[in-house]
Scaffold this motif. Structure first.
Motif, short mmCIF file in Angstrom:
data_model
loop_
_atom_site.label_atom_id
_atom_site.label_comp_id
_atom_site.label_asym_id
_atom_site.label_seq_id
_atom_site.Cartn_x
_atom_site.Cartn_y
_atom_site.Cartn_z
N ILE A 172 0.70 -1.34 -0.17
CA ILE A 172 -0.08 0.10 -0.04
C ILE A 172 0.88 1.16 0.04
N GLU A 173 1.89 0.97 0.88
CA GLU A 173 2.89 2.34 0.93
C GLU A 173 3.55 2.45 -0.46
N GLU A 174 4.21 1.33 -0.93
CA GLU A 174 5.12 1.45 -2.32
C GLU A 174 4.06 1.92 -3.42
N VAL A 175 2.83 1.43 -3.79
CA VAL A 175 1.87 1.64 -4.31
C VAL A 175 1.56 3.17 -4.25
N ALA A 176 1.43 3.62 -3.35
CA ALA A 176 1.04 5.28 -3.24
C ALA A 176 2.03 5.93 -3.68
N LEU A 177 3.21 5.57 -3.61
CA LEU A 177 4.70 5.97 -4.08
C LEU A 177 4.87 5.92 -5.51
N GLU A 178 4.47 4.89 -5.95
CA GLU A 178 4.49 4.57 -7.50
C GLU A 178 3.53 5.52 -8.16
N PHE A 179 2.24 5.69 -7.52
CA PHE A 179 1.34 6.32 -8.00
C PHE A 179 1.51 7.90 -7.96
N SER A 180 2.30 8.42 -6.88
CA SER A 180 2.67 9.59 -6.98
C SER A 180 3.80 9.97 -7.99
N GLU A 181 4.54 9.05 -8.24
CA GLU A 181 5.72 9.38 -9.23
C GLU A 181 5.24 9.52 -10.60
N LYS A 182 4.04 8.61 -10.90
CA LYS A 182 3.44 8.53 -12.36
C LYS A 182 2.48 9.83 -12.41
N TYR A 183 1.66 10.04 -11.59
CA TYR A 183 0.41 10.89 -11.64
C TYR A 183 0.93 12.10 -10.82
N GLY A 184 1.65 12.19 -9.91
CA GLY A 184 2.05 13.49 -9.19
C GLY A 184 0.91 13.72 -8.09
N ARG A 185 0.41 12.81 -7.48
CA ARG A 185 -0.65 12.97 -6.41
C ARG A 185 -0.30 11.79 -5.24
N TYR A 186 -0.34 12.41 -4.11
CA TYR A 186 -0.10 11.60 -2.98
C TYR A 186 -1.19 11.71 -1.77
N TYR A 187 -1.57 10.84 -1.19
CA TYR A 187 -2.33 11.17 0.02
C TYR A 187 -1.92 10.24 1.02
N GLY A 188 -0.75 9.97 1.49
CA GLY A 188 -0.29 8.93 2.28
C GLY A 188 -0.60 7.67 1.71
N GLY A 189 0.14 6.61 2.37
CA GLY A 189 -0.17 5.21 2.00
C GLY A 189 -1.05 4.71 3.02
N LEU A 190 -0.29 4.17 4.15
CA LEU A 190 -1.19 3.61 5.08
C LEU A 190 -1.90 4.70 5.99
N LEU A 191 -1.18 5.67 6.30
CA LEU A 191 -1.45 6.95 7.28
C LEU A 191 -1.00 8.00 6.34
N ASP A 192 -1.41 9.20 7.09
CA ASP A 192 -0.84 10.53 6.42
C ASP A 192 -0.93 11.44 7.68
N GLY A 193 0.20 12.17 8.06
CA GLY A 193 0.11 13.13 9.02
C GLY A 193 -0.16 14.21 8.48
N TYR A 194 -0.76 15.35 9.43
CA TYR A 194 -0.75 16.82 9.21
C TYR A 194 -0.69 17.55 10.32
N MET A 195 0.39 18.52 10.37
CA MET A 195 0.90 19.30 11.67
C MET A 195 1.06 18.29 12.78
N LEU A 196 1.70 17.08 12.35
CA LEU A 196 1.80 15.92 13.44
C LEU A 196 2.85 16.17 14.35
N GLU A 197 4.17 16.66 13.67
CA GLU A 197 5.36 16.50 14.31
C GLU A 197 5.42 16.80 15.91
N ASP A 198 4.95 18.04 15.97
CA ASP A 198 5.09 18.69 17.43
C ASP A 198 3.66 18.61 18.01
N ALA A 199 2.72 17.94 17.60
CA ALA A 199 1.20 18.15 18.14
C ALA A 199 1.25 17.20 19.33
N GLU A 200 0.40 18.10 20.37
CA GLU A 200 0.44 17.47 21.58
C GLU A 200 -1.02 16.57 21.70
N ILE A 201 -1.98 17.19 20.85
CA ILE A 201 -3.23 16.59 20.81
C ILE A 201 -3.24 16.21 19.30
#
Lengths: 396, 181
Positions: free
Chosen positions: A236-265
């Motif tokens: 699922i991860e690999e195919v999401a990346l292959e898709f991104s290379e071909k079509y230029g769109r990526y939504y995460g593979g298994l998961l996707d973080g948004y403002m996650l790095e320093d998030a407490e909640i």
């Protein structure tokens, strides 16, 4: 990118994505509960735009059964259903996965009766959690469409061979008009290889599928399905990346973080509510609040390791569920997120489970803010295990 | 972001109006989103549709509670539905009626604009289908969308004579309402 976009209905974008994946057999039961997806596909087929066998069958049970036969004969197969229709397929869903048939189905998520309700929630697909199907959840129309070739590629992988559901929120995504790029035939031909299964039903070389397994072998069939799901975790991860290379769109593979790095909640959710959460996070970040999102794209296979890794810095985790296991007072995401943490103490954050958006109840920004405010109370020692986030006080 | 709420009755083409606005706005370089307030639709029953327009891709998926603009396809709805609910004070409520704005005593700070879209539709299209006329009028008052883009969207959806008649109604409504911007 704008130049290639058109404003179309979500269902049309998905139907178009199915078309460019060139399925050999589509079968569907074309009345309620159904969507424009199969309506558009039947139009494509009637207009000669698709070289496929389009079968109008007499129930969803027949729709999935027909595909099981067709897939066993080596065809690339597709159907789409929703709510009661998916529930009616339940028995046959196990046959599809047990026979290792890579059928792809769009599940347009809608509530189950009773009471009768046609609107969105995710009880229908969550109720099929244990049928052995891969389940991905889409955030917007583009992702719903893009999932189709991705899932064929994953499902048909010879080390996986499992059926897959592309889950998109009913009405919110299936009936919305928004700008999308319709999948290009040429790119999809390059991205998605032909389906050439090693074992097929063939009168010249007879064999049985799903015939009989006594106690001496049955367990190993389940074990191998589980192993295949393990392979799918990587693919699922690999195919999401292959898709991104071909079509230029990526939504995460298994998961996707948004403002996650320093998030407490950290808010965890699946499906179309993700967009509203992102807007809410942007608003709260401006006010100095450390809130982030962990989008769960793959519910089956369940990415336990990846979730633990992603939640390492979290102080409080909130899960959003558009479903409920009545009697557990929790939705499925909540239960599973908690379960994946128990034996691994990397994550010490408490998990608060919120159920919301049932039967089409709208999820405005204010509901999400309310949940975040409740998560902040944990610091003060006030902890909610789980609750409905959007109950009407006058009916409760 | 600009948010539009369309009130109509089942069969009046409120959802189509929302879709056409989304298509036209996108042609004008905006990002757009159109969706109905899903209900158990029956002909004549009050229905709603929503449109969002923005300079960047739209992620928000909730219904619209504080619209910048409200379009009312049928003036009799004013007595049945709180069409002014949540309307922003600097926006407007555009009502299809032969009456003047002063006639409507709603509790709102939004300005009220009126237009006899039914008459225009009868004159140009020959049928009391007002949805396209009203989005032409909306473009006129708001200045948000070029009339050409609306006409293109309508003619693509309804090719041939039908589209041309609708386009004429759109232009007439636009010209009539532009002065009220």
């Amino acid at each position: 990118m704008r130049k290639r976009m058109v404003v179309v209905e979500g269902s049309y974008a998905v139907a178009h994505a199915v078309k460019v994946c060139k399925p050999n057999v589509i079968s569907a039961y074309p009345i309620t509960p159904q969507t424009h997806i199969v309506e558009d596909l039947s139009q494509f087929a009637a207009d000669g735009e698709m070289n496929c066998e389009y079968m109008n069958v007499e129930s969803e049970f027949s729709a999935i059964s027909a595909l099981i036969g067709a897939s066993a004969a080596g065809a690339r197969t597709y159907t789409s259903t929703t709510s009661q229709g998916l529930a009616l397929m339940h028995e046959a869903l196990f046959n599809a996965s047990g026979m290792r048939l890579p059928i792809v189905m769009t599940v347009v998520n809608r509530a189950l009766s009773a009471p009768i309700n046609i609107w969105n929630d995710q009880q229908d697909s969550i109720s099929q959690r244990d049928t052995g199907w891969i389940q991905l959840y889409a955030e917007d129309v583009q992702e719903s469409a893009d999932m189709t070739p991705q899932l064929y590629k994953i499902a048909e992988d010879e080390d996986i061979l499992l059926p897959a559901m592309a889950c998109m929120d009913g009405f919110i995504l299936s009936h919305v008009y928004e700008p999308v790029i319709l999948l290009e035939q040429s790119l999809t031909d390059e991205f998605l290889p032909d389906y050439t299964p090693e074992f097929v039903l063939d009168p010249k070389n007879p064999m049985s599928f799903g015939a009989f397994a006594d106690p001496s072998t049955y367990t190993e069939f389940r074990y191998k399905q589980e192993k295949a799901m393990g392979v799918a975790l990587k693919r699922i991860e690999e195919v999401a990346l292959e898709f991104s290379e071909k079509y230029g769109r990526y939504y995460g593979g298994l998961l996707d973080g948004y403002m996650l790095e320093d998030a407490e909640i950290v808010i965890m959710a699946m499906g179309s509510v993700i967009g509203t959460i992102k807007d809410t996070i942007d608003m709260l970040r401006k006010e100095g609040e450390n809130v982030g999102l962990l989008k769960v794209r793959s519910f089956r296979p369940f990415p336990a390791d990846e979730i633990r890794k992603a939640l390492k810095n979290a102080k409080v985790v909130i899960t959003l569920d558009k479903n409920i296991s009545v009697g557990k007072n929790e939705g499925a995401l909540c239960t599973e997120v908690k379960a994946c943490m128990y034996n691994n103490r990397d994550v010490l954050a408490p998990v608060i489970g919120f159920m919301l958006g049932h039967g089409g109840r709208d999820i405005p920004v204010s509901t999400i803010v309310k949940m975040i405010n409740k998560a902040k109370l944990v610091e003060k020692g006030i902890f909610i295990e789980s609750e409905f986030a959007d109950l009407r006080e006058d009916l409760a | 972001m600009k948010e539009i709420r369309i009130h109509g009755r089942g069969g009046q083409g409120s959802v189509t109006a929302a879709e056409l606005l989304a298509v036209a706005a996108f042609e004008d370089g905006k990002f757009s989103q159109a969706f109905p307030a899903f209900g158990v639709e029956r002909r004549g029953a009050p229905v709603m549709a929503f449109v969002r327009l923005d300079d960047k891709p739209i992620r928000l998926r909730s219904q619209i509670y504080e619209p910048d603009y409200v379009i009312v396809q049928d003036a009799t709805l004013v007595d049945v539905v709180d069409v002014a609910r949540g309307a922003k004070p600097d926006g407007f409520i555009l009502i299809n009626t032969e009456k003047s704005p002063e006639h409507f005593k709603m509790v709102t700070k939004a300005s009220i604009k009126t237009l006899d879209a039914t008459k225009l539709a009868m004159d140009f299209i020959g049928k009391p289908i007002v949805n396209t006329t009203l989005i032409g009028a909306f473009a006129g008052v708001s200045g948000l969308i070029r009339p050409e883009s609306i006409k293109n969207a309508v003619m693509e959806r309804f090719p041939g004579k039908v589209g041309e008649k609708n386009a004429a109604a759109i232009q007439a409504a636009y010209d009539m309402m532009e002065a009220q911007r």
